[in-house]
Each structure stands twice: as structure tokens, then as C-alpha cells.
Design a protein around this motif. Sequence first.
Motif, short mmCIF file in Angstrom:
data_model
loop_
_atom_site.label_atom_id
_atom_site.label_comp_id
_atom_site.label_asym_id
_atom_site.label_seq_id
_atom_site.Cartn_x
_atom_site.Cartn_y
_atom_site.Cartn_z
N ASP A 50 85.06 7.05 71.10
CA ASP A 50 84.96 5.93 72.04
C ASP A 50 86.34 5.46 72.52
N MET A 51 87.41 5.93 71.86
CA MET A 51 88.76 5.59 72.31
C MET A 51 89.05 6.29 73.63
N ASP A 52 89.83 5.63 74.49
CA ASP A 52 90.27 6.37 75.67
C ASP A 52 91.37 7.35 75.25
N ASP A 53 91.66 8.30 76.11
CA ASP A 53 92.60 9.37 75.76
C ASP A 53 93.98 8.85 75.38
N ALA A 54 94.44 7.81 76.09
CA ALA A 54 95.78 7.28 75.82
C ALA A 54 95.84 6.64 74.43
N GLN A 55 94.82 5.87 74.07
CA GLN A 55 94.81 5.24 72.75
C GLN A 55 94.69 6.30 71.65
N TYR A 56 93.86 7.30 71.88
CA TYR A 56 93.71 8.39 70.91
C TYR A 56 95.05 9.09 70.69
N GLN A 57 95.77 9.35 71.78
CA GLN A 57 97.07 10.01 71.67
C GLN A 57 98.07 9.14 70.90
N ARG A 58 98.05 7.83 71.15
CA ARG A 58 98.94 6.92 70.42
C ARG A 58 98.61 6.92 68.93
N MET A 59 97.31 7.00 68.59
CA MET A 59 96.93 7.05 67.18
C MET A 59 97.43 8.33 66.53
N MET A 60 97.32 9.46 67.23
CA MET A 60 97.78 10.72 66.66
C MET A 60 99.31 10.74 66.51
N THR A 61 100.01 10.15 67.45
CA THR A 61 101.46 10.04 67.35
C THR A 61 101.84 9.18 66.15
N TYR A 62 101.12 8.07 65.96
CA TYR A 62 101.36 7.20 64.82
C TYR A 62 101.03 7.94 63.52
N ALA A 63 99.94 8.70 63.51
CA ALA A 63 99.56 9.47 62.33
C ALA A 63 100.65 10.47 61.95
N LYS A 64 101.26 11.08 62.94
CA LYS A 64 102.34 12.03 62.65
C LYS A 64 103.54 11.30 62.04
N GLU A 65 103.84 10.12 62.56
CA GLU A 65 104.94 9.31 62.01
C GLU A 65 104.66 8.94 60.55
N ILE A 66 103.44 8.51 60.28
CA ILE A 66 103.06 8.13 58.92
C ILE A 66 103.09 9.36 58.00
N ALA A 67 102.57 10.48 58.48
CA ALA A 67 102.55 11.71 57.68
C ALA A 67 103.96 12.16 57.32
N THR A 68 104.88 12.02 58.25
CA THR A 68 106.28 12.40 57.99
C THR A 68 106.86 11.53 56.87
N LYS A 69 106.58 10.24 56.92
CA LYS A 69 107.06 9.33 55.88
C LYS A 69 106.40 9.63 54.54
N LEU A 70 105.11 9.91 54.56
CA LEU A 70 104.40 10.23 53.32
C LEU A 70 104.94 11.49 52.68
N ARG A 71 105.24 12.49 53.50
CA ARG A 71 105.74 13.76 52.98
C ARG A 71 107.02 13.56 52.19
N SER A 72 107.87 12.63 52.64
CA SER A 72 109.12 12.40 51.91
C SER A 72 108.92 11.49 50.69
N ALA A 73 107.81 10.75 50.65
CA ALA A 73 107.57 9.81 49.55
C ALA A 73 106.65 10.37 48.47
N VAL A 74 105.78 11.30 48.85
CA VAL A 74 104.76 11.81 47.94
C VAL A 74 104.83 13.33 47.94
N GLU A 75 104.92 13.90 46.75
CA GLU A 75 104.90 15.36 46.67
C GLU A 75 103.49 15.84 47.02
N ALA A 76 103.38 16.58 48.10
CA ALA A 76 102.08 17.07 48.55
C ALA A 76 102.19 18.53 48.95
N LYS A 77 101.15 19.29 48.63
CA LYS A 77 101.12 20.69 49.03
C LYS A 77 100.88 20.80 50.53
#
Length: 84
Positions: A50-77
Motif C-alpha cells: 500500500d506504500m507508494d513507490d517513493a516511500q517504499y524506496q525510502r524505507m529500503m534505503t533506511y533498511a540498508k543504512e540500519i543493516a550496515t550499522k547492525l553488521r558492524s555491531a553484531v556478528e552475523a553470517k
Amino acid sequence: MTLFTKIYNKEIPGYILTENKEFFVLLDKFPLQKGHVLIIPKQEIDNILDMDDAQYQRMMTYAKEIATKLRSAVEAKRIGFLIE
């Protein structure tokens, strides 16, 4: 009102790691792996599609930012995304 809105409003317990103007990041109550988080839109929606494309893209960009931070904070395979 959704469960996630109640958590965001501190009506029920939850651990919010961070947020921006559109989304917040919540530790999963029943994590599948160490560092398992949920990225939740502050705007209540019934379905991610139900999100418009722009909001969906912003969420995915934010998810990538969060994932990058998590990768440096949490040992994950693996760092991945699950869309439901």
C-alpha cells in the motif's frame, strides 16, 4: 490502532533502537537471529504494497543504512531483508 503504533506511543513495551521522520526500528520480540529488527512505517498501513513507490524506496534505503550499522555491531553470517 496497530500493535506497532501502541509500541511507538509507549502504550505497550517494546525496544525502539532508532527512528527517522517516517520509520522506526524495533528489536524483534522473538528474534530468529541476534540483531533481528523490524523497520516499521510510522504511518499505519495494512500492507507494505500500500506504500507508494517513493516511500517504499525510502524505507529500503533506511533498511540498508540500519543493516550496515547492525553488521558492524553484531556478528552475523548474513544480513538480509524479509518483506511480508
